[in-house]
Design an enzyme around this catalytic site. Structure first.
Site, short mmCIF file in Angstrom:
data_model
loop_
_atom_site.label_atom_id
_atom_site.label_comp_id
_atom_site.label_asym_id
_atom_site.label_seq_id
_atom_site.Cartn_x
_atom_site.Cartn_y
_atom_site.Cartn_z
N GLU A 1 0.83 -1.21 0.00
CA GLU A 1 0.00 0.00 0.00
C GLU A 1 0.86 1.26 0.00
O GLU A 1 0.50 2.26 -0.62
CB GLU A 1 -0.93 -0.01 1.21
CG GLU A 1 -1.89 -1.19 1.27
CD GLU A 1 -2.74 -1.33 0.02
OE1 GLU A 1 -2.97 -0.31 -0.66
OE2 GLU A 1 -3.17 -2.45 -0.29
N HIS B 1 1.79 2.01 -3.48
CA HIS B 1 0.72 2.69 -4.20
C HIS B 1 0.81 4.20 -3.98
O HIS B 1 0.56 5.00 -4.89
CB HIS B 1 -0.64 2.19 -3.72
CG HIS B 1 -1.11 0.94 -4.38
ND1 HIS B 1 -1.06 0.76 -5.74
CD2 HIS B 1 -1.65 -0.20 -3.87
CE1 HIS B 1 -1.56 -0.43 -6.05
NE2 HIS B 1 -1.91 -1.03 -4.94
#
Length: 372
Positions: free
Chosen positions: A167, A170
């Site tokens: 994450e 990202h």
């Protein structure tokens, strides 16, 4: 050395693919504007007007009116920019998580951020026994990483660190910005499709469909054909925008998996985390528009092929094995780490095994035999 070269070649290929996919939205916006010009000219044309004449007028309208469409799309983006995080939190049920509430997760994320000298995103928790996570935000100081309660319970420190690194990648790659923009852009086409095809009326009483009393006059000449073509373009633009949005998400997941390996230097942890998440990612009642934000789709009945929001876990693991030097892990091996599940909420029990098995036990069938 060759594995590192292959990994970054894979990243560059996906970056180019993502850029081409996002560029497709610009083409779709122009197509949408042209379809509206075609509708307006068809409805205002004199009875019996030829199709070529209506088409020429629509093309001229597009040449003169495209700045208006760009400004309207810009207003749409401004509204979404100001309120996107509140809408995401409301849709997912994510709530802010303090360090005192979960020092383990905070410490793992903090170590990752310190190792790369990046600001620490805020943490959020989704009260669900599913195994899933997502990142959100549009700019520095607003980034957030949300994890489910189940993810923190059933993943080891190394696996949870790999998910947090996924994450964080990202965010570092600005994937979250790209996904939010893609969702906003696709929303334009979805709204227009509802307005036109489902025949909703605008607040001012305008709707681009023919009144029943006007059927006779518009049935002749090229107006009827122009209207049909315009409706087809609108439907096609909406469908293509959805496919582009899903494809954009699929390519980005490979990049985030690779980024997790680069941050943690532990491809095996990313692989085992994906294998655990694979069959237990479902979050009942999660809005479909949010599914492409998660590390794995939270849909109870995921789509496949072109409509899939994520690449298959098998494909992601294969990429990690080939380009990251990782080793796949059997479901049977993961089953050895099982623990008693903690009282799942009633609305989430639908996707849990009905025969008393723990959700992390290996399934029956080709993947292995469940322990009795």
């Amino acid at each position: 050395m060759f594995k590192a070269y292959g990994l970054y070649s894979h990243i560059r290929a996906n970056e180019l693919r993502s850029a081409f996919l996002l560029a497709g939205f610009v083409v779709l916006l122009l197509a949408l504007m042209f379809s509206f010009a075609l509708l307006i000219e068809a409805m205002s044309a004199r009875p019996g007007a030829p199709f070529d004449y209506i088409l020429a007028l629509a093309v001229d309208d597009l040449k003169r009116g495209w700045p208006i469409g760009v400004v309207a799309a810009g207003v749409w983006f401004v509204i979404a920019y100001l309120f996107h995080q509140k809408m995401i939190d409301f849709a997912t049920g994510a709530a802010n998580l303090s360090r005192a509430e979960s020092p383990r997760v905070y410490n793992l994320l903090e170590n990752l951020c310190i190792s790369r000298g990046v600001p620490i995103p805020a943490l959020q928790m989704i009260e669900s026994d599913a195994l899933n996570a997502y990142a959100s935000g549009l700019k520095e100081g607003e980034y957030k990483i949300a994890v489910t309660r189940g993810l923190t319970r059933y993943l080891t420190d190394a696996e949870l660190e790999a998910v947090l690194a996924h994450e964080l990648t990202h965010i570092r790659n600005r994937d979250v910005q790209l996904l939010v923009i893609a969702v906003i852009f696709a929303g334009i086409f979805a709204f227009v499709a509802d307005l036109t095809i489902r025949r909703w009326d605008f607040p001012f009483g305008f709707s681009p469909h023919r009144p029943e009393s006007d059927n006779g006059r518009r049935g002749n000449g090229g107006a009827a054909l122009a209207i049909l073509i315009a409706l087809f373009i609108i439907a096609l633009s909406w469908g293509a925008s959805v496919l582009i949005r899903f494809a954009l998400s699929r390519s980005r997941e490979f990049l985030a998996d690779a980024g997790s390996v680069e941050l943690t230097k532990n491809p095996d942890a990313m692989i085992s985390a994906l294998r655990k998440i694979e069959a237990h990612a479902a979050i009942p009642n999660m809005p479909s528009r949010m599914q492409y934000f998660f590390i794995e789709t939270p849909a109870l009945h995921p789509e496949f092929g072109w409509l899939a929001s994520h690449p298959s876990v098998d494909a992601r693991v294969a990429a990690l094995v080939e380009f990251g030097g990782g080793r796949d892990v059997s479901v049977a091996a993961l089953g050895e780490e099982r623990e008693a599940i903690v009282a799942p909420r009633e609305d989430e029990a639908a996707f849990l095994p009905k025969d008393g098995r723990h959700p992390l036990w290996p399934p029956r069938g080709p993947w292995g035999s469940a322990r009795r």
